[in-house]
Enzyme design. Structure first.
Site, PDB file in Angstrom:
ATOM      1  N   SER A 143       0.857  -1.187   0.000  1.00  0.00           N
ATOM      2  CA  SER A 143       0.000   0.000   0.000  1.00  0.00           C
ATOM      3  C   SER A 143       0.891   1.234   0.000  1.00  0.00           C
ATOM      4  CB  SER A 143      -0.876   0.015   1.250  1.00  0.00           C
ATOM      5  OG  SER A 143      -1.538   1.259   1.379  1.00  0.00           O
ATOM      6  N   TYR A 157      -1.286  -0.746  10.396  1.00  0.00           N
ATOM      7  CA  TYR A 157      -1.510  -1.254   9.033  1.00  0.00           C
ATOM      8  C   TYR A 157      -0.399  -0.752   8.102  1.00  0.00           C
ATOM      9  CZ  TYR A 157      -3.696  -1.318   4.373  1.00  0.00           C
ATOM     10  OH  TYR A 157      -3.951  -1.495   3.031  1.00  0.00           O
TER      11      TYR A 157
HETATM   12  P1  NAP Z   1     -11.352  -6.183   1.070  1.00  0.00           P
HETATM   13  O1  NAP Z   1     -12.347  -5.690   0.052  1.00  0.00           O
HETATM   14  O2  NAP Z   1     -11.602  -5.913   2.505  1.00  0.00           O
HETATM   15  O3  NAP Z   1     -11.159  -7.759   0.838  1.00  0.00           O
HETATM   16  C1  NAP Z   1     -10.275  -8.433   1.667  1.00  0.00           C
HETATM   17  C2  NAP Z   1     -10.134  -9.850   1.193  1.00  0.00           C
HETATM   18  O4  NAP Z   1      -9.143 -10.499   1.998  1.00  0.00           O
HETATM   19  C3  NAP Z   1     -11.386 -10.665   1.335  1.00  0.00           C
HETATM   20  O5  NAP Z   1     -11.409 -11.585   0.267  1.00  0.00           O
HETATM   21  C4  NAP Z   1     -11.185 -11.398   2.661  1.00  0.00           C
HETATM   22  O6  NAP Z   1     -11.891 -12.629   2.760  1.00  0.00           O
HETATM   23  C5  NAP Z   1      -9.704 -11.664   2.588  1.00  0.00           C
HETATM   24  N1  NAP Z   1      -9.031 -11.869   3.872  1.00  0.00           N
HETATM   25  C6  NAP Z   1      -8.910 -11.019   4.900  1.00  0.00           C
HETATM   26  N2  NAP Z   1      -8.192 -11.564   5.885  1.00  0.00           N
HETATM   27  C7  NAP Z   1      -7.840 -12.797   5.469  1.00  0.00           C
HETATM   28  C8  NAP Z   1      -7.110 -13.859   6.035  1.00  0.00           C
HETATM   29  N3  NAP Z   1      -6.573 -13.759   7.262  1.00  0.00           N
HETATM   30  N4  NAP Z   1      -6.943 -14.991   5.307  1.00  0.00           N
HETATM   31  C9  NAP Z   1      -7.476 -15.096   4.073  1.00  0.00           C
HETATM   32  N5  NAP Z   1      -8.179 -14.120   3.475  1.00  0.00           N
HETATM   33  C10 NAP Z   1      -8.363 -13.004   4.174  1.00  0.00           C
HETATM   34  O7  NAP Z   1      -9.892  -5.615   0.771  1.00  0.00           O
HETATM   35  P2  NAP Z   1      -9.242  -4.891  -0.508  1.00  0.00           P
HETATM   36  O8  NAP Z   1      -9.440  -3.444  -0.374  1.00  0.00           O
HETATM   37  O9  NAP Z   1      -9.612  -5.582  -1.761  1.00  0.00           O
HETATM   38  O10 NAP Z   1      -7.701  -5.148  -0.162  1.00  0.00           O
HETATM   39  C11 NAP Z   1      -6.916  -6.152  -0.752  1.00  0.00           C
HETATM   40  C12 NAP Z   1      -5.465  -5.825  -0.466  1.00  0.00           C
HETATM   41  O11 NAP Z   1      -5.161  -4.543  -0.995  1.00  0.00           O
HETATM   42  C13 NAP Z   1      -5.134  -5.764   1.017  1.00  0.00           C
HETATM   43  O12 NAP Z   1      -3.850  -6.326   1.252  1.00  0.00           O
HETATM   44  C14 NAP Z   1      -5.115  -4.276   1.305  1.00  0.00           C
HETATM   45  O13 NAP Z   1      -4.297  -3.964   2.397  1.00  0.00           O
HETATM   46  C15 NAP Z   1      -4.560  -3.759   0.002  1.00  0.00           C
HETATM   47  N6  NAP Z   1      -4.837  -2.333  -0.230  1.00  0.00           N
HETATM   48  C16 NAP Z   1      -6.126  -1.892  -0.368  1.00  0.00           C
HETATM   49  C17 NAP Z   1      -6.352  -0.533  -0.573  1.00  0.00           C
HETATM   50  C18 NAP Z   1      -7.735   0.037  -0.744  1.00  0.00           C
HETATM   51  O14 NAP Z   1      -7.877   1.275  -0.746  1.00  0.00           O
HETATM   52  N7  NAP Z   1      -8.764  -0.775  -0.893  1.00  0.00           N
HETATM   53  C19 NAP Z   1      -5.263   0.342  -0.634  1.00  0.00           C
HETATM   54  C20 NAP Z   1      -3.985  -0.140  -0.490  1.00  0.00           C
HETATM   55  C21 NAP Z   1      -3.782  -1.488  -0.286  1.00  0.00           C
HETATM   56  P3  NAP Z   1     -13.451 -12.661   3.223  1.00  0.00           P
HETATM   57  O15 NAP Z   1     -14.258 -12.153   2.054  1.00  0.00           O
HETATM   58  O16 NAP Z   1     -13.734 -14.099   3.479  1.00  0.00           O
HETATM   59  O17 NAP Z   1     -13.574 -11.777   4.419  1.00  0.00           O
END
Ligand code: NAP
Length: 248
Positions: A143, A157
């Site tokens: 991130s 985080y």
């Molecule tokens: P999200 O919509 O909250 O989805 C999270 C996903 O991770 C879901 O599929 C969840 O499964 C799964 N998950 C969470 N904890 C887990 C665990 N311990 N073991 C296995 N699966 C797990 O998140 P997102 O925004 O798409 O983020 C994805 C990645 O991008 C993350 O690493 C996040 O830090 C990074 N990121 C996101 C942003 C942003 O603005 N969105 C920015 C920078 C970085 P369930 O559906 O079963 O809960």
């Protein structure tokens, strides 16, 4: 050689978009998810409808036994993974450091850092020529928080993502001569459900005025960078941290 990718956290958000795009690019896809079975099934159904091949495994990446079981399930159904997207990640309610307790810090570092290390370990054991593998590619989802620090929101985080950057740089060097490339994508503010976990579902719209491009990103815009880094188009890239953040 058939391309086989494991996308952790593939049931929603960036992981789901990556799984669908990878399937279109010809990968057999395995998504791992934590709780949301219905969301995972919808991703698999969408890939099926498009003529792709996909499977879903419930696996908490922070649990070693789950990670071992995840990779073994893929070995049996598709063959050994040739690509890994370390995407699963969590954040918790926005707060200052002086309010954070050890349980929270352990949860965040366990899911984001320990989970990514364990999945990378299983991937290297299969991909590295040192272990008889045929090479492969890993993309870690970090991130821009790693360099911005996320003050007043979730420095824990942000620090966990800085650890992911270091994992990327170090592991890339460790396995560079063994056929495995390791890179990271660092998204900015993307429209997904992760912001609700911080207590602010509408966060992207609040912060978008601070983003040089004046808008939040879509999960598909991150997925495209991830799938490109996995591909042979990025054959001379390893140890790179690629920001996809609208100029943030
Ligand atoms: P999200 O919509 O909250 O989805 C999270 C996903 O991770 C879901 O599929 C969840 O499964 C799964 N998950 C969470 N904890 C887990 C665990 N311990 N073991 C296995 N699966 C797990 O998140 P997102 O925004 O798409 O983020 C994805 C990645 O991008 C993350 O690493 C996040 O830090 C990074 N990121 C996101 C942003 C942003 O603005 N969105 C920015 C920078 C970085 P369930 O559906 O079963 O809960």
């Amino acid at each position: 050689m058939r391309k086989i990718v494991i996308v952790t956290g593939g049931s929603r958000g960036i992981g789901a978009a990556t799984a669908k795009l990878a399937a279109k690019a010809g990968y057999r896809v395995c998504i791992a998810y934590r709780h949301r079975e219905t969301a995972a099934a919808e991703v698999i159904a969408a890939i099926d409808r498009d003529g792709g091949e996909a499977m879903a495994v419930p696996a908490d990446v922070g649990r070693e036994a789950d990670v071992v079981r995840l990779f073994e399930a893929v070995d049996r159904r598709f063959g050994e993974a040739t690509a890994l997207v370390n995407n699963a990640g969590i954040l918790e309610r926005q707060m200052r450091v002086e309010e954070m307790d050890a349980d929270r810090l352990t949860r965040v570092f366990n899911a984001n850092v320990v989970g990514s290390f364990l999945c990378a370990r299983e991937a290297v054991r299969r991909m590295s020529t040192r272990h008889g593998g045929h090479g492969g590619a890993i993309v870690n989802v970090s991130s821009v928080a790693a360099r911005l620090g996320s003050p007043n929101e979730y420095i824990d985080y942000a620090a966990s993502k800085a650890a992911i950057d270091t994992l990327t740089v170090g592991l890339a060097k460790e396995v560079a001569a063994e056929g495995v490339r390791v890179n990271a994508v660092r998204p900015g503010s993307i429209y997904t459900e992760i912001h609700a976990s911080g207590g602010e579902p509408g966060r992207v719209d609040r912060v978008k005025a601070r983003i040089p491009m004046q808008r939040g990103g879509e999960a598909e815009e991150i997925a495209r960078a991830i799938v490109w880094l996995l591909s042979d188009e990025a054959s001379y890239m390893t140890g790179s941290l690629v920001d996809v953040a609208g100029g943030l």
